[in-house]
Design a protein around this motif. Structure first.
Motif, PDB file in Angstrom:
ATOM      1  N   GLN A   7      -7.839 -99.204   3.421  1.00  0.00           N
ATOM      2  CA  GLN A   7      -6.629 -99.968   3.750  1.00  0.00           C
ATOM      3  C   GLN A   7      -5.395 -99.107   3.479  1.00  0.00           C
ATOM      4  N   VAL A   8      -4.386 -99.300   4.274  1.00  0.00           N
ATOM      5  CA  VAL A   8      -3.157 -98.538   4.174  1.00  0.00           C
ATOM      6  C   VAL A   8      -1.985 -99.497   4.124  1.00  0.00           C
ATOM      7  N   GLN A   9      -1.039 -99.211   3.265  1.00  0.00           N
ATOM      8  CA  GLN A   9       0.189 -99.991   3.206  1.00  0.00           C
ATOM      9  C   GLN A   9       1.354 -99.085   3.610  1.00  0.00           C
ATOM     10  N   LEU A  10       2.252 -99.646   4.380  1.00  0.00           N
ATOM     11  CA  LEU A  10       3.414 -98.908   4.858  1.00  0.00           C
ATOM     12  C   LEU A  10       4.679 -99.661   4.492  1.00  0.00           C
ATOM     13  N   GLU A  11       5.681 -98.921   4.037  1.00  0.00           N
ATOM     14  CA  GLU A  11       6.948 -99.561   3.670  1.00  0.00           C
ATOM     15  C   GLU A  11       8.100 -98.744   4.207  1.00  0.00           C
ATOM     16  N   GLU A  12       8.916 -99.386   5.033  1.00  0.00           N
ATOM     17  CA  GLU A  12      10.079 -98.721   5.600  1.00  0.00           C
ATOM     18  C   GLU A  12      11.319 -98.986   4.765  1.00  0.00           C
ATOM     19  N   THR A  13      12.189 -98.010   4.707  1.00  0.00           N
ATOM     20  CA  THR A  13      13.502 -98.158   4.103  1.00  0.00           C
ATOM     21  C   THR A  13      14.495 -97.336   4.916  1.00  0.00           C
ATOM     22  N   GLY A  14      15.780 -97.609   4.708  1.00  0.00           N
ATOM     23  CA  GLY A  14      16.810 -96.759   5.284  1.00  0.00           C
ATOM     24  C   GLY A  14      17.616 -97.349   6.419  1.00  0.00           C
ATOM     25  N   GLY A  15      17.307 -98.551   6.859  1.00  0.00           N
ATOM     26  CA  GLY A  15      18.089 -99.149   7.920  1.00  0.00           C
ATOM     27  C   GLY A  15      19.462 -99.559   7.428  1.00  0.00           C
ATOM     28  N   GLY A  16      20.306 -99.995   8.371  1.00  0.00           N
ATOM     29  CA  GLY A  16      21.631-100.455   7.993  1.00  0.00           C
ATOM     30  C   GLY A  16      22.561-100.494   9.178  1.00  0.00           C
ATOM     31  N   LEU A  17      23.836-100.632   8.877  1.00  0.00           N
ATOM     32  CA  LEU A  17      24.892-100.690   9.886  1.00  0.00           C
ATOM     33  C   LEU A  17      25.540 -99.315   9.990  1.00  0.00           C
ATOM     34  N   GLY A  75      27.643 -93.035  17.364  1.00  0.00           N
ATOM     35  CA  GLY A  75      27.742 -91.602  17.100  1.00  0.00           C
ATOM     36  C   GLY A  75      27.269 -91.195  15.726  1.00  0.00           C
ATOM     37  N   GLY A  76      27.023 -92.152  14.868  1.00  0.00           N
ATOM     38  CA  GLY A  76      26.597 -91.871  13.501  1.00  0.00           C
ATOM     39  C   GLY A  76      25.113 -91.575  13.397  1.00  0.00           C
ATOM     40  N   SER A  77      24.667 -91.385  12.159  1.00  0.00           N
ATOM     41  CA  SER A  77      23.279 -91.026  11.882  1.00  0.00           C
ATOM     42  C   SER A  77      22.702 -91.890  10.782  1.00  0.00           C
ATOM     43  N   LEU A  78      21.391 -92.015  10.806  1.00  0.00           N
ATOM     44  CA  LEU A  78      20.641 -92.688   9.755  1.00  0.00           C
ATOM     45  C   LEU A  78      19.324 -91.970   9.570  1.00  0.00           C
ATOM     46  N   ARG A  79      18.772 -92.067   8.384  1.00  0.00           N
ATOM     47  CA  ARG A  79      17.420 -91.577   8.146  1.00  0.00           C
ATOM     48  C   ARG A  79      16.560 -92.741   7.671  1.00  0.00           C
ATOM     49  N   LEU A  80      15.511 -93.004   8.410  1.00  0.00           N
ATOM     50  CA  LEU A  80      14.543 -94.028   8.038  1.00  0.00           C
ATOM     51  C   LEU A  80      13.360 -93.351   7.356  1.00  0.00           C
ATOM     52  N   SER A  81      12.816 -94.034   6.368  1.00  0.00           N
ATOM     53  CA  SER A  81      11.652 -93.517   5.650  1.00  0.00           C
ATOM     54  C   SER A  81      10.518 -94.505   5.759  1.00  0.00           C
ATOM     55  N   CYS A  82       9.315 -93.981   5.831  1.00  0.00           N
ATOM     56  CA  CYS A  82       8.121 -94.815   5.815  1.00  0.00           C
ATOM     57  C   CYS A  82       7.162 -94.221   4.789  1.00  0.00           C
ATOM     58  N   ALA A  83       6.998 -94.928   3.691  1.00  0.00           N
ATOM     59  CA  ALA A  83       6.102 -94.484   2.635  1.00  0.00           C
ATOM     60  C   ALA A  83       4.730 -95.107   2.828  1.00  0.00           C
ATOM     61  N   ALA A  84       3.719 -94.253   2.848  1.00  0.00           N
ATOM     62  CA  ALA A  84       2.345 -94.714   3.020  1.00  0.00           C
ATOM     63  C   ALA A  84       1.605 -94.667   1.693  1.00  0.00           C
ATOM     64  N   SER A  85       0.770 -95.648   1.466  1.00  0.00           N
ATOM     65  CA  SER A  85      -0.094 -95.650   0.288  1.00  0.00           C
ATOM     66  C   SER A  85      -1.450 -96.187   0.693  1.00  0.00           C
ATOM     67  N   GLY A  86      -2.472 -95.767  -0.038  1.00  0.00           N
ATOM     68  CA  GLY A  86      -3.821 -96.204   0.278  1.00  0.00           C
ATOM     69  C   GLY A  86      -4.775 -95.036   0.342  1.00  0.00           C
ATOM     70  N   ARG A  87      -5.861 -95.234   1.043  1.00  0.00           N
ATOM     71  CA  ARG A  87      -6.938 -94.233   1.075  1.00  0.00           C
ATOM     72  C   ARG A  87      -6.824 -93.308   2.285  1.00  0.00           C
ATOM     73  N   ASP A  88      -7.286 -92.081   2.094  1.00  0.00           N
ATOM     74  CA  ASP A  88      -7.459 -91.117   3.185  1.00  0.00           C
ATOM     75  C   ASP A  88      -6.203 -90.955   4.031  1.00  0.00           C
ATOM     76  N   LEU A  89      -5.071 -90.770   3.390  1.00  0.00           N
ATOM     77  CA  LEU A  89      -3.829 -90.637   4.137  1.00  0.00           C
ATOM     78  C   LEU A  89      -3.804 -89.385   4.999  1.00  0.00           C
ATOM     79  N   SER A  90      -4.583 -88.371   4.661  1.00  0.00           N
ATOM     80  CA  SER A  90      -4.550 -87.131   5.431  1.00  0.00           C
ATOM     81  C   SER A  90      -5.008 -87.324   6.865  1.00  0.00           C
ATOM     82  N   SER A  91      -5.766 -88.374   7.130  1.00  0.00           N
ATOM     83  CA  SER A  91      -6.249 -88.613   8.495  1.00  0.00           C
ATOM     84  C   SER A  91      -5.331 -89.528   9.295  1.00  0.00           C
ATOM     85  N   LEU A  92      -4.238 -89.913   8.702  1.00  0.00           N
ATOM     86  CA  LEU A  92      -3.389 -90.942   9.311  1.00  0.00           C
ATOM     87  C   LEU A  92      -2.411 -90.371  10.329  1.00  0.00           C
TER      88      LEU A  92
END
Length: 123
Positions: A1-11, A15-32
């Protein structure tokens, strides 16, 4: 099982920029394979970008090419989406998704999903 959590959204202003992050946790992430999708109001969910968490080339939707970049951290547990030159039409909920299959632009190929993060581009 894999859990994913996004952060970084906003207003952000056009012309501006944002960086979104997605943190993965769980088993065998190298194959994801991890991807970013977005869903605008009244529209279907659409592919934005993807790459394998262990490395390899990124893939982009035509709407993202030249403006967005995707990359992973050295620990290979987090996928980032850098949004540059944002436009009002980029406003959407951005979702992180994971798959143990090949890179795909179809949301149905992804078994794991985050809760989404809102990006609003407005002056």
């Amino acid at each position: 099982q894999v859990q994913l959590e996004e952060t970084g959204g906003g207003l952000v202003q056009p012309g501006g920029s944002l960086r979104l992050s997605c943190a993965a946790s769980g088993r065998d992430l190298s194959s994801l394979v991890m991807a970013w999708f977005r869903q605008r109001i009244g529209k279907e969910r659409e592919f934005v970008a993807a790459m394998r968490l262990s490395g390899g080339p990124p893939y982009f939707a035509d709407s993202a090419k030249g403006r967005f970049t995707v990359y992973r951290d050295n620990a290979e547990t987090t996928l980032y989406l850098r949004l540059n030159g944002l436009k009002a039409e980029d406003s959407a909920i951005y979702y992180c998704a994971g798959s143990r299959a090949s890179v795909s632009m179809w949301s149905g190929d992804y078994a794991y999903w985050g809760q989404g993060t809102q990006v609003t581009v407005s002056s």
